[in-house]
Design a protein around this motif. Structure first.
Motif, PDB file in Angstrom:
ATOM      1  N   GLN A  72     -79.039 -31.944 -52.867  1.00 17.21           N
ATOM      2  CA  GLN A  72     -80.049 -31.224 -53.639  1.00 17.21           C
ATOM      3  C   GLN A  72     -81.430 -31.454 -53.048  1.00 17.21           C
ATOM      4  OE1 GLN A  72     -80.841 -32.456 -57.749  1.00 17.21           O
ATOM      5  NE2 GLN A  72     -81.065 -30.310 -58.281  1.00 17.21           N
TER       6      GLN A  72
ATOM      7  N   TRP B 142     -79.215 -23.021 -58.141  1.00 14.68           N
ATOM      8  CA  TRP B 142     -80.606 -22.729 -57.761  1.00 14.68           C
ATOM      9  C   TRP B 142     -81.357 -22.453 -59.046  1.00 14.68           C
ATOM     10  CZ3 TRP B 142     -82.025 -18.277 -53.841  1.00 14.68           C
ATOM     11  CH2 TRP B 142     -83.348 -18.427 -53.433  1.00 14.68           C
ATOM     12  N   GLU B 143     -82.451 -23.189 -59.261  1.00 10.45           N
ATOM     13  CA  GLU B 143     -83.246 -23.002 -60.474  1.00 10.45           C
ATOM     14  C   GLU B 143     -84.726 -23.010 -60.130  1.00 10.45           C
ATOM     15  OE1 GLU B 143     -81.627 -26.372 -62.617  1.00 10.45           O
ATOM     16  OE2 GLU B 143     -83.323 -27.628 -62.038  1.00 10.45           O
TER      17      GLU B 143
ATOM     18  N   TRP C 283     -76.311 -27.741 -52.932  1.00 11.87           N
ATOM     19  CA  TRP C 283     -75.221 -27.272 -52.081  1.00 11.87           C
ATOM     20  C   TRP C 283     -74.062 -28.249 -52.221  1.00 11.87           C
ATOM     21  CZ3 TRP C 283     -80.161 -28.501 -50.716  1.00 11.87           C
ATOM     22  CH2 TRP C 283     -80.367 -29.745 -50.121  1.00 11.87           C
TER      23      TRP C 283
ATOM     24  N   PRO D  69     -73.727 -23.009 -50.544  1.00  9.39           N
ATOM     25  CA  PRO D  69     -74.798 -23.145 -51.542  1.00  9.39           C
ATOM     26  C   PRO D  69     -74.206 -23.269 -52.952  1.00  9.39           C
ATOM     27  CG  PRO D  69     -75.237 -21.307 -50.063  1.00  9.39           C
ATOM     28  CD  PRO D  69     -73.831 -21.763 -49.787  1.00  9.39           C
TER      29      PRO D  69
ATOM     30  N   HIS E 140     -82.138 -20.143 -64.198  1.00  9.05           N
ATOM     31  CA  HIS E 140     -81.055 -20.438 -63.264  1.00  9.05           C
ATOM     32  C   HIS E 140     -80.522 -19.134 -62.663  1.00  9.05           C
ATOM     33  CE1 HIS E 140     -80.596 -24.625 -64.763  1.00  9.05           C
ATOM     34  NE2 HIS E 140     -81.058 -24.076 -65.876  1.00  9.05           N
ATOM     35  N   SER E 141     -80.080 -19.204 -61.420  1.00  8.26           N
ATOM     36  CA  SER E 141     -79.524 -18.024 -60.751  1.00  8.26           C
ATOM     37  C   SER E 141     -78.225 -17.559 -61.407  1.00  8.26           C
ATOM     38  CB  SER E 141     -79.277 -18.340 -59.270  1.00  8.26           C
ATOM     39  OG  SER E 141     -78.377 -19.430 -59.143  1.00  8.26           O
TER      40      SER E 141
ATOM     41  N   ARG F 249     -85.164 -35.075 -51.819  1.00  5.61           N
ATOM     42  CA  ARG F 249     -83.860 -34.631 -51.322  1.00  5.61           C
ATOM     43  C   ARG F 249     -82.877 -35.792 -51.409  1.00  5.61           C
ATOM     44  NH1 ARG F 249     -84.756 -32.819 -45.835  1.00  5.61           N
ATOM     45  NH2 ARG F 249     -85.910 -31.161 -46.847  1.00  5.61           N
TER      46      ARG F 249
ATOM     47  N   GLU G  70     -88.741 -26.075 -58.254  1.00  5.77           N
ATOM     48  CA  GLU G  70     -87.667 -25.351 -57.586  1.00  5.77           C
ATOM     49  C   GLU G  70     -86.630 -26.369 -57.145  1.00  5.77           C
ATOM     50  OE1 GLU G  70     -86.567 -22.207 -54.025  1.00  5.77           O
ATOM     51  OE2 GLU G  70     -88.616 -22.967 -54.144  1.00  5.77           O
TER      52      GLU G  70
ATOM     53  N   ARG H 277     -82.717 -26.609 -55.427  1.00  3.30           N
ATOM     54  CA  ARG H 277     -81.591 -25.938 -54.770  1.00  3.30           C
ATOM     55  C   ARG H 277     -80.543 -26.989 -54.471  1.00  3.30           C
ATOM     56  NH1 ARG H 277     -83.153 -21.670 -50.371  1.00  3.30           N
ATOM     57  NH2 ARG H 277     -81.068 -21.042 -50.929  1.00  3.30           N
TER      58      ARG H 277
END
Length: 180
Positions: free
Chosen positions: A55, A88-89, A74, A85, A107-108, A37, A70, A72
């Motif tokens: 992240q 996101w992958e 923001w 947010p 990817h989202s 993180r 994973e 994520r």
């Protein structure tokens, strides 16, 4: 008896000291296994940036010859507070017998990428072999990523992208610290 939420097989783990042993093929990726993180900066000629972001990257295994990925992200304000947010992958790192590595990412935002690259010590250099996108996704042509593990367990990530009519340009930099 397992709960209705759990599968009847072991869950992936980010802890190399417990759970199933790491598959031998994943040894060149073992330093990446964990939860990372930190924060970074995203910028591109077509956005009104740069923007700061946070992240979390989780790389886990279940004993088979791949890692689950994973990430994520923001967006952050100037004081480091979370705004909303962002990216996101999900995907998989797949080490190959010849020492190369594949990274498959979804990817989202409607983009799927297949990267291939090399492992050199504690550095992983990857470039896309192919990019597939939905009709509503950004026009991404190619990407390059570099992951480098430095002193004090800091994972540095750099990403370059060729998209929306702009040649390959640096897009993301981040410094992530191991939290697990």
């Amino acid at each position: 008896m397992s709960s209705p939420d759990s599968a009847p097989v072991p869950a992936p783990t980010t802890d190399l000291r417990s759970g199933p042993p790491l598959h031998e093929a994943c040894r060149p990726l073992s330093a990446l296994v964990g939860v990372w993180r930190g924060s970074g900066e995203v910028d591109y000629p077509t956005i009104d940036g740069p923007y700061r972001f946070g992240q979390q990257l989780t790389l886990a295994h279940d004993g088979r010859p791949f890692l689950r990925h994973e990430a994520r992200a923001w967006l952050l304000d100037a004081d480091g507070a979370v705004l909303r947010p962002a990216a996101w992958e999900l995907g998989w790192w797949r080490p190959q017998p010849d020492g190369t590595v594949e990274l498959l990412l979804s990817h989202s935002t409607g983009i799927q990428e297949l990267f291939s690259g090399t492992t050199t010590g504690q550095r992983w250099e990857l470039a896309t072999d192919s990019v597939v996108r939905t009709a509503t996704a950004k026009d991404v042509q190619a990407a390059r990523r570099s992951y480098a593990l430095g002193p004090d367990d800091v994972l540095e990530l750099t990403e370059h992208r060729a998209m929306v009519g702009v040649a390959m340009t640096q897009h993301v930099t981040a410094r992530l610290h191991r939290v697990r």
